[in-house]
Write an enzyme that holds these catalytic residues in place. Structure first.
Site: not given
Ligand code: GLN
Length: 304
Positions: A61, A240, A64, A258, A189
Protein backbone atom coordinates in the site's frame (compact mmCIF):
# COMPACT_ATOMS: atom_id res chain seq x y z
CA UNK A 1 19.55 16.67 18.91
CA UNK A 2 22.50 14.36 18.85
CA UNK A 3 20.31 11.31 19.53
CA UNK A 4 21.95 8.00 18.68
CA UNK A 5 19.72 6.78 15.85
CA UNK A 6 21.44 3.40 15.60
CA UNK A 7 20.70 2.81 19.29
CA UNK A 8 17.04 3.81 18.80
CA UNK A 9 16.73 1.32 15.93
CA UNK A 10 18.38 -1.41 17.99
CA UNK A 11 16.16 -0.71 21.00
CA UNK A 12 13.03 -1.13 18.88
CA UNK A 13 14.19 -4.30 17.12
CA UNK A 14 12.75 -6.38 19.99
CA UNK A 15 9.22 -5.27 19.02
CA UNK A 16 9.50 -7.18 15.75
CA UNK A 17 8.76 -10.32 17.81
CA UNK A 18 5.34 -8.93 18.79
CA UNK A 19 3.96 -8.63 15.25
CA UNK A 20 2.97 -11.07 12.51
CA UNK A 21 3.97 -11.06 8.86
CA UNK A 22 1.03 -10.78 6.44
CA UNK A 23 -0.12 -14.24 5.37
CA UNK A 24 -3.27 -13.51 3.33
CA UNK A 25 -0.89 -13.04 0.40
CA UNK A 26 0.98 -16.37 0.76
CA UNK A 27 4.25 -15.10 -0.69
CA UNK A 28 4.44 -12.37 1.99
CA UNK A 29 4.33 -15.02 4.72
CA UNK A 30 7.88 -15.98 3.67
CA UNK A 31 9.28 -12.64 4.87
CA UNK A 32 11.67 -12.54 7.81
CA UNK A 33 9.65 -11.02 10.70
CA UNK A 34 12.77 -9.98 12.61
CA UNK A 35 13.90 -7.35 10.08
CA UNK A 36 13.97 -3.67 11.02
CA UNK A 37 15.53 -1.10 8.70
CA UNK A 38 15.56 2.68 8.45
CA UNK A 39 16.66 5.28 5.94
CA UNK A 40 16.49 9.04 6.52
CA UNK A 41 16.93 11.21 3.46
CA UNK A 42 17.32 14.82 4.48
CA UNK A 43 16.24 17.74 2.31
CA UNK A 44 19.82 19.06 2.50
CA UNK A 45 21.04 15.95 0.68
CA UNK A 46 22.36 13.88 3.60
CA UNK A 47 21.27 10.23 3.78
CA UNK A 48 21.51 8.01 6.87
CA UNK A 49 20.80 4.26 6.84
CA UNK A 50 20.46 1.79 9.70
CA UNK A 51 19.71 -1.87 10.38
CA UNK A 52 18.17 -3.86 7.52
CA UNK A 53 17.85 -0.81 5.27
CA UNK A 54 19.13 -2.63 2.19
CA UNK A 55 16.66 -5.55 2.30
CA UNK A 56 14.12 -5.46 -0.52
CA UNK A 57 10.37 -5.70 0.11
CA UNK A 58 7.24 -5.10 -1.92
CA UNK A 59 5.72 -1.66 -1.58
CA UNK A 60 2.14 -2.90 -1.19
CA UNK A 61 0.00 0.00 0.00
CA UNK A 62 2.95 2.40 0.12
CA UNK A 63 2.57 2.51 -3.66
CA UNK A 64 -0.86 4.10 -3.15
CA UNK A 65 0.98 7.38 -2.57
CA UNK A 66 2.38 7.24 -6.12
CA UNK A 67 -0.98 6.11 -7.54
CA UNK A 68 -2.83 9.00 -5.85
CA UNK A 69 -0.11 11.44 -6.90
CA UNK A 70 -0.41 10.27 -10.51
CA UNK A 71 -4.21 10.58 -10.40
CA UNK A 72 -3.86 14.14 -9.04
CA UNK A 73 -1.38 15.06 -11.75
CA UNK A 74 -3.60 13.60 -14.49
CA UNK A 75 -7.03 14.96 -13.43
CA UNK A 76 -8.70 18.11 -12.19
CA UNK A 77 -9.70 17.95 -8.52
CA UNK A 78 -13.45 18.11 -9.28
CA UNK A 79 -13.26 15.16 -11.67
CA UNK A 80 -11.19 13.11 -9.22
CA UNK A 81 -13.51 13.89 -6.32
CA UNK A 82 -16.49 12.78 -8.37
CA UNK A 83 -15.14 9.26 -7.86
CA UNK A 84 -13.39 9.30 -4.50
CA UNK A 85 -13.53 10.95 -1.06
CA UNK A 86 -10.70 11.91 1.30
CA UNK A 87 -12.27 10.87 4.60
CA UNK A 88 -10.61 8.79 7.31
CA UNK A 89 -12.11 5.45 8.26
CA UNK A 90 -12.28 3.18 11.28
CA UNK A 91 -12.78 0.17 8.98
CA UNK A 92 -9.92 -2.03 7.79
CA UNK A 93 -7.96 -1.34 4.59
CA UNK A 94 -9.84 -3.94 2.56
CA UNK A 95 -13.31 -3.30 3.99
CA UNK A 96 -16.29 -3.26 1.62
CA UNK A 97 -18.96 -2.05 4.03
CA UNK A 98 -18.92 1.70 3.34
CA UNK A 99 -19.18 1.17 -0.42
CA UNK A 100 -22.72 0.01 0.20
CA UNK A 101 -23.78 2.06 3.21
CA UNK A 102 -22.55 5.50 2.07
CA UNK A 103 -25.12 7.11 -0.18
CA UNK A 104 -22.54 8.37 -2.72
CA UNK A 105 -20.99 4.85 -3.07
CA UNK A 106 -17.54 6.42 -3.39
CA UNK A 107 -14.51 4.89 -1.67
CA UNK A 108 -13.72 6.75 1.54
CA UNK A 109 -10.16 7.64 0.59
CA UNK A 110 -7.35 6.82 -1.87
CA UNK A 111 -5.25 4.96 0.71
CA UNK A 112 -7.57 2.02 1.32
CA UNK A 113 -7.78 -0.68 -1.34
CA UNK A 114 -11.08 0.40 -2.90
CA UNK A 115 -9.86 3.99 -3.18
CA UNK A 116 -6.52 3.01 -4.67
CA UNK A 117 -8.21 0.87 -7.31
CA UNK A 118 -10.41 3.84 -8.28
CA UNK A 119 -7.43 6.24 -8.22
CA UNK A 120 -5.58 3.90 -10.57
CA UNK A 121 -8.56 3.88 -12.93
CA UNK A 122 -8.22 7.68 -13.14
CA UNK A 123 -4.50 7.66 -14.00
CA UNK A 124 -3.71 8.69 -17.58
CA UNK A 125 -3.38 5.84 -20.07
CA UNK A 126 -5.55 4.12 -22.62
CA UNK A 127 -5.05 0.69 -21.05
CA UNK A 128 -4.35 -0.56 -17.50
CA UNK A 129 -0.87 -1.50 -18.71
CA UNK A 130 -0.33 2.17 -19.69
CA UNK A 131 -1.55 3.25 -16.25
CA UNK A 132 0.84 0.78 -14.59
CA UNK A 133 3.71 2.17 -16.66
CA UNK A 134 2.70 5.75 -15.89
CA UNK A 135 2.85 5.13 -12.10
CA UNK A 136 6.01 2.98 -12.22
CA UNK A 137 7.71 5.54 -14.48
CA UNK A 138 6.81 8.37 -12.09
CA UNK A 139 8.18 6.33 -9.17
CA UNK A 140 11.42 5.66 -11.03
CA UNK A 141 11.88 9.35 -11.81
CA UNK A 142 11.04 10.49 -8.29
CA UNK A 143 13.37 8.00 -6.63
CA UNK A 144 16.05 8.27 -9.29
CA UNK A 145 16.02 4.47 -9.39
CA UNK A 146 15.26 3.14 -12.88
CA UNK A 147 15.72 -0.44 -11.66
CA UNK A 148 12.51 -0.49 -9.61
CA UNK A 149 10.47 -3.44 -10.86
CA UNK A 150 7.78 -5.95 -10.00
CA UNK A 151 8.54 -8.97 -7.81
CA UNK A 152 6.88 -11.58 -10.02
CA UNK A 153 6.40 -14.18 -7.28
CA UNK A 154 4.53 -11.71 -5.04
CA UNK A 155 2.52 -10.45 -8.01
CA UNK A 156 1.41 -13.98 -8.92
CA UNK A 157 0.60 -14.72 -5.28
CA UNK A 158 -1.54 -11.56 -5.00
CA UNK A 159 -3.31 -12.24 -8.27
CA UNK A 160 -4.07 -15.81 -7.20
CA UNK A 161 -5.52 -14.80 -3.83
CA UNK A 162 -6.90 -11.29 -4.49
CA UNK A 163 -10.58 -12.13 -4.26
CA UNK A 164 -11.31 -9.44 -1.70
CA UNK A 165 -9.97 -6.84 -4.11
CA UNK A 166 -12.01 -8.43 -6.89
CA UNK A 167 -15.10 -8.13 -4.69
CA UNK A 168 -14.37 -4.44 -4.05
CA UNK A 169 -13.77 -3.73 -7.73
CA UNK A 170 -16.78 -5.63 -9.06
CA UNK A 171 -18.98 -3.95 -6.45
CA UNK A 172 -17.72 -0.53 -7.56
CA UNK A 173 -18.28 -1.51 -11.19
CA UNK A 174 -21.89 -2.35 -10.34
CA UNK A 175 -22.45 1.09 -8.79
CA UNK A 176 -20.79 2.94 -11.68
CA UNK A 177 -17.80 4.21 -9.70
CA UNK A 178 -15.52 2.04 -11.82
CA UNK A 179 -16.19 2.36 -15.50
CA UNK A 180 -13.52 0.12 -17.01
CA UNK A 181 -13.15 -3.66 -17.20
CA UNK A 182 -12.22 -4.96 -13.76
CA UNK A 183 -9.67 -7.73 -14.33
CA UNK A 184 -7.06 -5.80 -16.36
CA UNK A 185 -7.27 -2.91 -13.89
CA UNK A 186 -6.78 -5.26 -10.95
CA UNK A 187 -3.84 -6.80 -12.74
CA UNK A 188 -2.19 -3.37 -12.89
CA UNK A 189 -3.07 -2.80 -9.21
CA UNK A 190 -1.53 -6.14 -8.16
CA UNK A 191 1.61 -5.38 -10.17
CA UNK A 192 2.01 -1.97 -8.55
CA UNK A 193 1.54 -3.42 -5.05
CA UNK A 194 4.31 -5.90 -5.94
CA UNK A 195 6.90 -3.30 -6.94
CA UNK A 196 10.02 -4.10 -4.96
CA UNK A 197 11.90 -1.35 -3.13
CA UNK A 198 14.23 -0.81 -0.20
CA UNK A 199 14.19 1.75 2.61
CA UNK A 200 16.24 4.17 0.50
CA UNK A 201 13.67 4.14 -2.33
CA UNK A 202 10.86 4.76 0.14
CA UNK A 203 12.81 7.57 1.82
CA UNK A 204 13.47 9.25 -1.52
CA UNK A 205 9.76 9.24 -2.39
CA UNK A 206 9.11 10.67 1.07
CA UNK A 207 11.84 13.29 0.67
CA UNK A 208 10.27 14.35 -2.62
CA UNK A 209 7.07 15.12 -0.68
CA UNK A 210 9.09 16.80 2.09
CA UNK A 211 10.51 19.08 -0.64
CA UNK A 212 7.03 19.70 -2.08
CA UNK A 213 7.56 17.99 -5.40
CA UNK A 214 11.26 18.44 -6.16
CA UNK A 215 13.47 15.37 -6.68
CA UNK A 216 16.98 14.95 -5.28
CA UNK A 217 18.21 15.72 -8.81
CA UNK A 218 16.40 19.07 -8.68
CA UNK A 219 13.58 18.17 -11.07
CA UNK A 220 10.11 19.52 -10.19
CA UNK A 221 7.54 16.78 -10.87
CA UNK A 222 4.58 17.98 -8.80
CA UNK A 223 3.31 21.28 -7.46
CA UNK A 224 3.27 22.41 -3.85
CA UNK A 225 -0.54 22.25 -3.56
CA UNK A 226 -0.58 18.70 -4.93
CA UNK A 227 2.05 17.57 -2.43
CA UNK A 228 0.24 19.30 0.41
CA UNK A 229 -2.94 17.43 -0.45
CA UNK A 230 -1.12 14.08 -0.60
CA UNK A 231 0.48 14.75 2.79
CA UNK A 232 -2.80 15.87 4.36
CA UNK A 233 -4.54 12.69 3.24
CA UNK A 234 -1.55 10.65 4.47
CA UNK A 235 -1.95 12.34 7.87
CA UNK A 236 -5.62 11.43 8.18
CA UNK A 237 -5.78 8.11 6.28
CA UNK A 238 -2.28 6.76 5.61
CA UNK A 239 -2.11 4.29 8.49
CA UNK A 240 -5.64 2.96 7.86
CA UNK A 241 -7.70 2.63 11.03
CA UNK A 242 -4.49 3.25 13.02
CA UNK A 243 -4.19 6.78 11.59
CA UNK A 244 -5.60 8.51 14.68
CA UNK A 245 -3.22 6.80 17.09
CA UNK A 246 -0.33 7.43 14.74
CA UNK A 247 -1.14 11.15 14.48
CA UNK A 248 -1.18 11.42 18.27
CA UNK A 249 1.91 9.29 18.90
CA UNK A 250 4.15 10.20 15.95
CA UNK A 251 2.51 13.19 14.24
CA UNK A 252 3.87 13.02 10.69
CA UNK A 253 2.18 12.22 7.36
CA UNK A 254 2.84 8.53 6.69
CA UNK A 255 1.77 5.59 4.56
CA UNK A 256 2.18 1.93 5.43
CA UNK A 257 1.97 -1.30 3.46
CA UNK A 258 1.49 -4.94 4.41
CA UNK A 259 4.99 -5.72 3.10
CA UNK A 260 6.18 -3.95 6.26
CA UNK A 261 7.14 -0.64 4.69
CA UNK A 262 6.31 2.77 6.14
CA UNK A 263 6.90 6.01 4.27
CA UNK A 264 7.06 9.03 6.58
CA UNK A 265 7.40 12.70 5.68
CA UNK A 266 8.84 15.33 7.99
CA UNK A 267 7.87 18.37 5.94
CA UNK A 268 10.80 20.52 4.90
CA UNK A 269 13.22 18.31 6.84
CA UNK A 270 13.45 14.71 5.70
CA UNK A 271 11.91 11.65 4.10
CA UNK A 272 11.79 8.45 6.12
CA UNK A 273 11.75 4.86 4.84
CA UNK A 274 11.14 2.05 7.33
CA UNK A 275 11.01 -1.72 6.90
CA UNK A 276 9.55 -4.03 9.55
CA UNK A 277 7.50 -6.90 8.09
CA UNK A 278 5.95 -7.98 11.40
CA UNK A 279 2.61 -6.14 11.47
CA UNK A 280 0.13 -4.98 14.10
CA UNK A 281 -3.64 -5.53 13.99
CA UNK A 282 -4.14 -2.63 11.56
CA UNK A 283 -1.64 -4.01 9.03
CA UNK A 284 1.05 -1.48 9.99
CA UNK A 285 4.65 -2.44 10.84
CA UNK A 286 4.53 -2.88 14.62
CA UNK A 287 8.20 -2.17 15.35
CA UNK A 288 8.20 0.45 12.59
CA UNK A 289 5.52 2.49 14.35
CA UNK A 290 7.37 2.18 17.69
CA UNK A 291 10.60 3.25 15.99
CA UNK A 292 8.94 6.28 14.39
CA UNK A 293 7.47 7.23 17.76
CA UNK A 294 10.92 7.28 19.37
CA UNK A 295 12.45 9.18 16.45
CA UNK A 296 9.64 11.74 16.55
CA UNK A 297 10.26 12.31 20.26
CA UNK A 298 14.03 12.52 19.81
CA UNK A 299 13.91 14.96 16.89
CA UNK A 300 10.66 16.83 17.59
CA UNK A 301 9.11 15.69 14.32
CA UNK A 302 5.41 16.09 15.11
CA UNK A 303 3.74 18.62 12.85
CA UNK A 304 1.05 19.32 15.45
N1 GLN B 1 -1.70 -5.54 -2.07
C1 GLN B 1 -2.36 -5.41 -0.80
C2 GLN B 1 -3.83 -5.68 -0.97
O1 GLN B 1 -4.35 -5.27 -1.94
C3 GLN B 1 -2.11 -4.04 -0.25
C4 GLN B 1 -2.75 -3.83 1.10
C5 GLN B 1 -1.89 -3.15 2.09
O2 GLN B 1 -0.69 -2.97 1.95
N2 GLN B 1 -2.52 -2.79 3.17
O3 GLN B 1 -4.46 -6.30 -0.16
Amino acid sequence: MGADIAAIVQKNARFTAKGQVASYIPELAKQDPSLLGLCLMHTDGRTQCFGDFDKKFTMQSVVKVAVFLSALLDNSLPSLFRKINISPTADGFNSIVSLETKSDKKPLNPFINSGAIVSLSMVAGGTPQDKFERVLGLLQRITGNPTLEVNEAVYRSERATGDRNRALAYYMKSTGILECPVEPLLDAYFRLCSVEADCRDIASLACFLARNGVTAAGETLAGRDTCRLVKAVMSTCGMYDGSGDFAALVGIPAKSGVGGGILGVVPGRCGVGVLGPALDEHGNSLAGVMLLHDLSEAFDWSIY
